[in-house]
Design an enzyme around this catalytic site. Sequence first.
Site, PDB file in Angstrom:
ATOM      1  N   CYS A 240       4.395  15.668  -2.521  1.00  8.30           N
ATOM      2  CA  CYS A 240       3.262  16.602  -2.518  1.00  8.30           C
ATOM      3  C   CYS A 240       3.759  18.013  -2.833  1.00  8.30           C
ATOM      4  CB  CYS A 240       2.592  16.578  -1.144  1.00  8.30           C
ATOM      5  SG  CYS A 240       1.324  17.842  -0.948  1.00  8.30           S
TER       6      CYS A 240
ATOM      7  N   LYS B 101      -6.322  51.337  28.300  1.00  7.24           N
ATOM      8  CA  LYS B 101      -7.634  50.809  28.667  1.00  7.24           C
ATOM      9  C   LYS B 101      -7.549  49.295  28.520  1.00  7.24           C
ATOM     10  CE  LYS B 101     -12.577  51.446  28.134  1.00  7.24           C
ATOM     11  NZ  LYS B 101     -13.005  50.061  28.055  1.00  7.24           N
TER      12      LYS B 101
ATOM     13  N   CYS C 109      -5.371  14.263  -0.287  1.00  9.34           N
ATOM     14  CA  CYS C 109      -4.746  15.583  -0.189  1.00  9.34           C
ATOM     15  C   CYS C 109      -5.159  16.430  -1.390  1.00  9.34           C
ATOM     16  CB  CYS C 109      -3.223  15.439  -0.142  1.00  9.34           C
ATOM     17  SG  CYS C 109      -2.377  17.023  -0.292  1.00  9.34           S
TER      18      CYS C 109
ATOM     19  N   ASP D 178      -8.427  45.421  28.588  1.00  9.48           N
ATOM     20  CA  ASP D 178      -9.643  44.754  28.151  1.00  9.48           C
ATOM     21  C   ASP D 178      -9.905  43.540  29.038  1.00  9.48           C
ATOM     22  OD1 ASP D 178     -11.849  44.507  26.657  1.00  9.48           O
ATOM     23  OD2 ASP D 178     -10.861  43.794  24.841  1.00  9.48           O
TER      24      ASP D 178
HETATM   25  S1  IVH Z   1     -11.122  54.310  35.082  1.00 10.26           S
HETATM   26  C1  IVH Z   1     -14.651  56.530  37.004  1.00 10.26           C
HETATM   27  N1  IVH Z   1      -9.017  53.307  33.895  1.00 10.26           N
HETATM   28  O1  IVH Z   1     -13.065  50.508  31.367  1.00 10.26           O
HETATM   29  C2  IVH Z   1     -13.556  55.928  36.192  1.00 10.26           C
HETATM   30  N2  IVH Z   1     -11.091  52.193  33.603  1.00 10.26           N
HETATM   31  O2  IVH Z   1     -15.984  52.333  31.518  1.00 10.26           O
HETATM   32  C3  IVH Z   1     -13.511  54.467  36.305  1.00 10.26           C
HETATM   33  N3  IVH Z   1     -10.945  50.172  32.237  1.00 10.26           N
HETATM   34  O3  IVH Z   1     -15.383  49.401  33.574  1.00 10.26           O
HETATM   35  C4  IVH Z   1     -12.750  53.728  35.287  1.00 10.26           C
HETATM   36  N4  IVH Z   1      -8.792  50.262  31.860  1.00 10.26           N
HETATM   37  O4  IVH Z   1     -13.217  48.219  33.715  1.00 10.26           O
HETATM   38  C5  IVH Z   1     -10.331  53.185  34.109  1.00 10.26           C
HETATM   39  N5  IVH Z   1      -7.055  52.514  32.917  1.00 10.26           N
HETATM   40  C6  IVH Z   1      -8.372  52.395  33.152  1.00 10.26           C
HETATM   41  C7  IVH Z   1      -9.120  51.335  32.617  1.00 10.26           C
HETATM   42  C8  IVH Z   1     -10.487  51.271  32.859  1.00 10.26           C
HETATM   43  C9  IVH Z   1      -9.893  49.580  31.648  1.00 10.26           C
HETATM   44  C10 IVH Z   1     -12.323  49.663  32.161  1.00 10.26           C
HETATM   45  C11 IVH Z   1     -13.023  49.580  33.484  1.00 10.26           C
HETATM   46  C12 IVH Z   1     -14.337  50.256  33.323  1.00 10.26           C
HETATM   47  C13 IVH Z   1     -14.352  50.664  31.881  1.00 10.26           C
HETATM   48  C14 IVH Z   1     -14.672  52.125  31.752  1.00 10.26           C
END
Ligand code: IVH
Length: 687
Positions: A446, A130, A422, A132
């Site tokens: 120092c 996921k 210092c 960021d």
């Molecule tokens: S899938 C319907 N895959 O996380 C599914 N989202 O709420 C759509 N995000 O706004 C999202 N990595 O910006 C998906 N590997 C990933 C992701 C990802 C980051 C973010 C995306 C989305 C939020 C999910």
Amino acid sequence: MSQTDSRSDTEQLACERAQALRETLNHHAHLYYVLDAPTLPDAEYDKLFQELQALEAAYPQLLTPDSPTQRVLGKVLEGFTPVRHAVAMLSIRTETDTEPTGALNFDQRVRKQLELSDDAPPVEYAAELKFDGLAINLRYVQGLLKQATTRGDGETGEDVTQNIKTIGQIPLRLIGVSAPVIEVRGEVYMRRDDFEALNERQRQAGGKTFVNPRNTAAGAVRQLDPALAAQRPLSFYAYGLGEVQGWDLPATHSGLLDALAKMGLPVCADRTIALGAAGLVAFHQAMGAKRDSLPFDIDGIVYKVNSLALQQRLGFVSREPRWAVAHKYPAQEMLTRLNAIEIQVGRTGKLTPVAKLEPVFVGGTTVSNATLHNVFELRRKGVRVGDQVIVRRAGDVIPEVVGRVVELRASYVPNFHMPRECPACGSAVVREKGGLNHSCSGGLFCPAQRKQALLHFAGRRALDIEGLGDKLVDQLVDSGLVTSLPGLYKLGVAKLSALERMADRSALNLLDSLEKSKQTTLARFLFGLGIRQVGEATAKDLARYFGGIDALMDASVEQLLQVRDVGPIVAQSIQTFFAQAHNREVIEQLRAAGLTWPEGGGAAAETGPQPLLGKTLVLTGTLPTLSRDAAKDLIEAAGGKVSGSVSKKTHYVVAGEEAGSKLDKARELGLTVLDEAGLQALLAGAA
Ligand code: IVH
């Protein structure tokens, strides 16, 4: 008469040449930005790019939207145009429970919804990172990038095409696809190293620094001036689809990601097909362990049911897909109270304001100290003692205070000032004219600088004196037992055992490691001296070039400039160091104490065979006979460099047993992978 006939011969030639140039440039951009494996030198790329620019200037009618010259153009906008998404951009449910139960709950819900009995085989999932950053929809019409939009409220986003086109990783034309419509969805993010470098540039320029990579990426995408957006280095990973017309979907999500990668889109290699909850938990844990070493921030793992048919059966509930979930990791930013600001004195005398925090669990560890960088940045952030501050700890970067929560302070808190003296030795604090840093003028007088100098000298990459850590160095310096580097070698059991909490056994152990440290290398010794501007790599280059310390001590700036990667500033710093009598005295005393290293040769005197000159190698896994350090030394003696990470610049990867992701990356990039025998052959100049 056809169009071709109406064109002059030269124009026809220009048209063909422009077409060929576009194809070549787009191909090399893909190799460079997406596969991280360029095959064309940058200068050659630039030459072809300029040739195309010149052709397009002479024949504007030849311009096409997928021309690489069209990435960094555009005017300053007054605002962004709203765009309604053809397919809504939904978000996914988040499992905030960072324990395995997060995955178990999801798997159970999916199985229940699909009415699977307990003995039915495990569900197949696609698990991925996921990222960021922020979600972006890329609309390709007949294979050409037509429009890029932000997520907005999910129904309507904003047109940010100009800015998105500046991201080199995003193809302007898909490879091998000309379907009427393919919308690719993914995350725009900023790599940590790009973020740190950007902030360092801002700090040096006295400008405002950015809070974290995600906010910076989001700000860059919504920047109205595309020229400014282009200066913020952004990256992209594709993870899904929006509207599709005229393209047959693969059967699975993992197949879809493979297809997107084939089209030239960046798809993250850290993904897997996981079987059942156990598979999900294993991936969550494996990536959790790897999180710090990833080049970008992630805040969790996304699990998706792999079969697109099953996804369709599962459908949506309250605008969230039932087939996907985000399983979080512990946060890398937390709020806590700033209890005090203290000043830390570094090895070179630099004074750094350090935040003393109410201990807080962030990025996987408990943090109670964080850097505030310098007084100017501290002021800009407006943090004062007693504030609730945001602490960030991501990757192996030092924890830092990135800002404060704006609320009224209960009472008046005076602004923070740098001390004039210092805090460790009372010497005057000086500030370089126009510079941002304050430093102690006490030098090795120092105690704080002396402590840092001792710790640096004893460090693993320098003299490697085991057992000489923070606490002991504090005691040795505070008690006056050690006042300089050579003083370390004058310690005896009696003196040491007199120290508080020092058992005879530990005293003997320390004396033993001190004795061992005497057999060293010139490179380690030079690095250990802590000469400004001389890091580990420069120390090695100097050792190799001069072969011995005497030649180096007497070297002129001109001679020093002959050494690889040594520029005027470094050369001057080395020369100044050795010109000082007390530094020469320290070296003499250390030699008299018995420190030795093999001397002789030196590239200045005679150049031995350097079969690996200019080559970069990466070591991974355990080799059958050579230790990591031994292999590194051999490679460097042959003129090569050893790097910690595999990239487009790596020439060879040497892999031993239990080689991990570096080997995967090497294979992905098609690099040459060697075993120990292969390395030996290279070293012997046979390969
Ligand atoms: S899938 C319907 N895959 O996380 C599914 N989202 O709420 C759509 N995000 O706004 C999202 N990595 O910006 C998906 N590997 C990933 C992701 C990802 C980051 C973010 C995306 C989305 C939020 C999910």
